[in-house]
Structures are given as C-alpha cells and as structure tokens.
Design an enzyme around this catalytic site. Structure first.
Site, PDB file in Angstrom:
ATOM      1  N   HIS A  34      -0.411  51.942  35.248  1.00  0.00           N
ATOM      2  CA  HIS A  34      -0.812  52.190  36.195  1.00  0.00           C
ATOM      3  C   HIS A  34      -0.693  51.116  37.457  1.00  0.00           C
ATOM      4  CE1 HIS A  34      -4.259  54.572  34.989  1.00  0.00           C
ATOM      5  NE2 HIS A  34      -4.495  53.383  33.761  1.00  0.00           N
ATOM      6  N   CYS A  51       0.482  54.895  39.973  1.00  0.00           N
ATOM      7  CA  CYS A  51       0.258  54.912  41.477  1.00  0.00           C
ATOM      8  C   CYS A  51       1.330  53.853  42.519  1.00  0.00           C
ATOM      9  CB  CYS A  51      -1.512  55.186  41.118  1.00  0.00           C
ATOM     10  SG  CYS A  51      -2.197  56.442  40.935  1.00  0.00           S
TER      11      CYS A  51
END
Length: 469
Positions: free
Chosen positions: A297, A340
């Site tokens: 992430h 992301c």
C-alpha cells in the site's frame, strides 16, 4: 458477460479449423505473448485469451472482424458480424484502425503464397540456422517463421535472411519484402516527433534521429531482481489478495531474462529500507543492472510496511546513488512500485485498491529523484489515483508489464518503449469499484515513468530460448 456475445464467439469458434486457429494466433502475436498462445489448442480458449487482454468484448469486435478478414473468412464476417470484405477494406484504410502490424501481415501473406515445394526449399536452406526438429515435414511455414523470430533470424526491421532465401526461387515474394522495407524507410524519414529520445529539428520541421547508446548487458546473471512483496499486514483489513500472482509473474519473467531473482515477503517499513540498503552495499562489479519491485500500500511519496509505518520512496532510491552504490555507478537501476499515490475511489469486491485508507491528498514521487543518474522508476499510478489489483490474478499494472516484457523483449524493444505501451494499455482501461452509490462507479488508472536513464536499456533473451510457462 452478454449471452449473445458468448453465443457469437461459440458459433465462430465452431466454424474454425486447425490451420485457421494457427493463423489467428500468429496474427495476434503483437498483442498476446507467445507463451499464452502456444498453450491454446482450440478456438474457444483463443477467444478467452483475447477477452483477458481486452482485445475483444461485447460491443467491441473490431479486432475479431480484422482477424477473420485477414484469414479470408468473409462468410463468418457476413453471417455473424454484419460486415463485408468491402467494408473491412474501407475501415482498415483509416490510420490507426488496423491492429495487426504490417510486419505480421507480410509474413502471413508470404506463408499463404508459398507452395508446399517452396516451404520444403525454405526448410532446406535453414538447416544450419534452426534445429532439425523444428524443420520436420509437418511444420507449417508459420511455425518456421515463429522459430526464426525466436532465434532472431528475422524481426520487424531486419528481413535480410528471409530475402536471401527467397530470391533464388520466389523473386516475386522477395519484391513484396522490398516494398515493405521501402515503406518502413519512408516512415523513418518522417517520424512523429517524441520526447523519449533526443532529435535535431531541421529547418523544414523534419526530425533527424540521433543514435542512442545502449547499456551493456554482457554478464550472466545480469544482476539482482529483488521483489519486496507485502501481502499479510498486521491489520488484516489491509491484506493484499492477488499480490502472490504478481510475484510469480515477475519471477518467471526475470529468471527468463537471466537475473538472479529473489522475493522477500511481508516486511515492516524499517525492514523494507534495510533490505534495499543491504542490496546497495553488495558488490555489483560483475553485474550489469539492478531491478527492484515493491508491492504494498502507499501514500504520498511513501510505501507502507506491514506494521502500518511508512518508508520514503526517495530514501529507497537514494541507496543506489553513485556515491552510495559505486559498483553500480553508470549502470541502470530500475524500480517498479505497485502502490497507490492517491485516494480517489474505494475498493471493489473483484478489484481492490492498493490504498491504505488515509484520506490525505497524495502526490507523485519526489522531484529530486531525477538528480540521480541512470535510474528509472515505473509507478503503477500518478498523483491522486488508486492502483487497482484483481484478487484472482494480481495487479493490473504488474501483470500488464510482465505480459509486455514477454511480448516485446524478444523483439529487442527497449524498456522505456515497453513502459510506454504499458501506459497506453492500462490508461485505456476502466475499473468498476464500489462507493456509496448502488452498482459502483468506473475509475481510471494512469501509470507513470520517471527516468534519468542516459542510454537505451534492452533486456536480451537467451539465444533460442522461448519463455517457459
């Protein structure tokens, strides 16, 4: 998926014979890796792969129409796709409409024009270049072309040997190759200006291509390919289903490309930094390159460890500056980051987002990175956007990247060009994600390339070695 669409594909597949399937596979090689096509034994499986690659779908059958037109199945065009030979000829004259390259059209046309005796002659003249088991009597001309491509005997910009073979007994076909080459030269005389490689602008606006040096790739292994793959987090809601598929794909591709490939799973933020630093301190004098994949992430300029702490992308890349890693000075250092960089949208059931949940406005990697020479960073997404991952098959960006490398490395295409094709393909997709609205919404993903490479980076495949499943 639309029932009528499935029925159409079923009916078309039932009408195709073995040789036609082989032709369809050959004509699709610009879009589907050879390893996938080789495993296909019947038309239904072929159409499934085209759907996976988003080459055909309900409401968009342009590529299927073109394929059927190329192999002369006008009857199927008329009966199932509402088209005709004349209509296809008009459509394919529109610039950019044809998806089958002129190169592959040429080879297919040659294979169709050669008589059985001609094919025997070609095989006889290739005895010193190809193994005997690839030149057996039952090997078709398309199969021979595939072996010639694998062994780099022919490629899009070099058909010299094929011309030399054909000129003795099929001067008419050699002439077709000459015409093809003249058209290619004409395209080079008037190229579309691009910013990837430098060029001189002439007084009349014509671009003169300057020679671009290539990084040396002479050692075996070429270098380390390190995969830092975070799957299981301390907080289970952040677990990244599908990321194991990404690791498998990268290992398959970079072992094939002769890199020493190693994967490290489920690292805390501090461990990510320490692992990268560890590899920067190794002796790379007998290696050509360093490649690092990071799957996790992310937030603004950061990668998240399984402990919910963050490490800065800048700090990771800086480990490989010329002063911190002198044995790689002047050699390419390549980072691929699947994480992301923004907060647009929410995770879906079938498509997840590599986003930690923090609603801060995110940004691209730091602007100081380009000050470091010979570094390329491939980011799965740009500022303010999510990076999507399928729970069954892995992340959209990494899977597309691996497919494109399998497809284009054998053709001698440089990494920057490969990444540009990845940008085009991923940027053209839409992903359905859930939000507060019933039925979800469509989101986009746009990868990004950040580079200070000074030369072309070309990953050469082992001579005569196709990729393995």
């Amino acid at each position: 998926m639309n029932t009528d669409f499935h029925k159409l594909l079923f009916e078309v597949s039932e009408a195709l014979v073995t040789d036609e399937l082989a032709a369809l596979k050959f004509l699709s090689l610009d879009h589907v890796p050879m390893r996938k096509l080789e495993a296909i034994q019947e038309p239904k499986a072929f159409f499934e792969v085209l759907q996976e690659k988003d080459m055909i779908e309900a409401g968009d059958l342009a590529f299927l129409r073109e394929l059927l037109y190329r192999i002369g199945r006008i009857d199927l065009l008329a009966a199932h796709l509402g088209s005709s030979r004349e209509q296809m000829e008009r459509d394919l004259q529109v610039q950019g409409r044809a998806k089958v390259s002129a190169y592959r059209q040429l080879l297919y046309g040659i294979a169709e024009d050669l008589t059985p005796e001609d094919v025997k002659s070609v095989k006889f003249l290739l005895q010193k270049q190809l193994p005997k088991n690839k030149l057996q009597d039952n090997a078709s001309m398309l199969q021979v072309f595939l072996e010639m491509e694998r062994n780099r005997i022919i490629k899009e910009d070099d058909l010299t040997m094929l011309k030399d073979i054909l000129k003795a007994f099929r001067a008419d076909i050699k002439k077709k190759i000459d015409i093809y080459e003249e058209k290619k030269k004409e395209e080079l005389r008037y190229p579309v200006p691009v910013s990837v490689h430098p060029g001189e602008q002439g007084a009349e606006g014509k671009t003169t291509n300057l020679p671009v040096e290539t990084y040396k790739m002479k050692n075996i292994p070429h270098g380390y390919c390190v995969i830092l793959n975070n799957y299981i987090f301390n907080n289970p809601k952040y677990n990244r289903k599908g990321t194991v598929k990404d690791g498998e794909a990268v290992k398959r591709v970079f072992q094939w490309l002769q890199f020493e490939t190693v994967e490290h799973m489920d690292l805390e933020a501090k461990e990510i930094y320490e692992k990268v630093k560890e590899y920067s301190k190794r002796d790379h004098r007998n290696m050509d390159c360093f490649v690092c994949f990071i799957f996790s992430h992310g937030e603004k300029q950061k990668i998240k460890g399984i402990d919910d702490e963050f490490v800065n992308i800048k700090d990771l890349v800086s480990c490989f500056s010329g002063s911190n890693c002198p044995s790689l000075a002047g050699k390419p250092k390549v980072f691929f980051i699947q994480a992301c960089q923004g907060s647009v949208g929410h995770p879906a059931v079938a498509v997840e987002a590599d986003f930690s949940g923090h609603l801060e406005t995110d940004a691209t990697p730091p602007t100081s990175i380009p000050d470091l020479a010979d570094i390329l960073i491939g980011m799965s997404t740009v500022e303010d956007y999510l990076s999507f991952r399928r729970t069954e098959s892995g992340s959209v960006y990494i899977q597309c990247l691996c497919d494109k490398m399998e497809l284009l490395c054998p053709q001698g295409v440089d990494l920057l060009t490969i990444l540009t094709t990845v940008n085009e393909e991923v940027g053209g997709k839409e992903f359905k994600v859930w939000d507060q609205m019933p039925g979800g919404k469509l989101e986009k993903q746009m990868p990004q390339i950040i580079t200070t490479l000074r030369k072309q980076l070309i990953f050469e495949i082992p001579q005569g070695q196709p990729i393995k499943e």
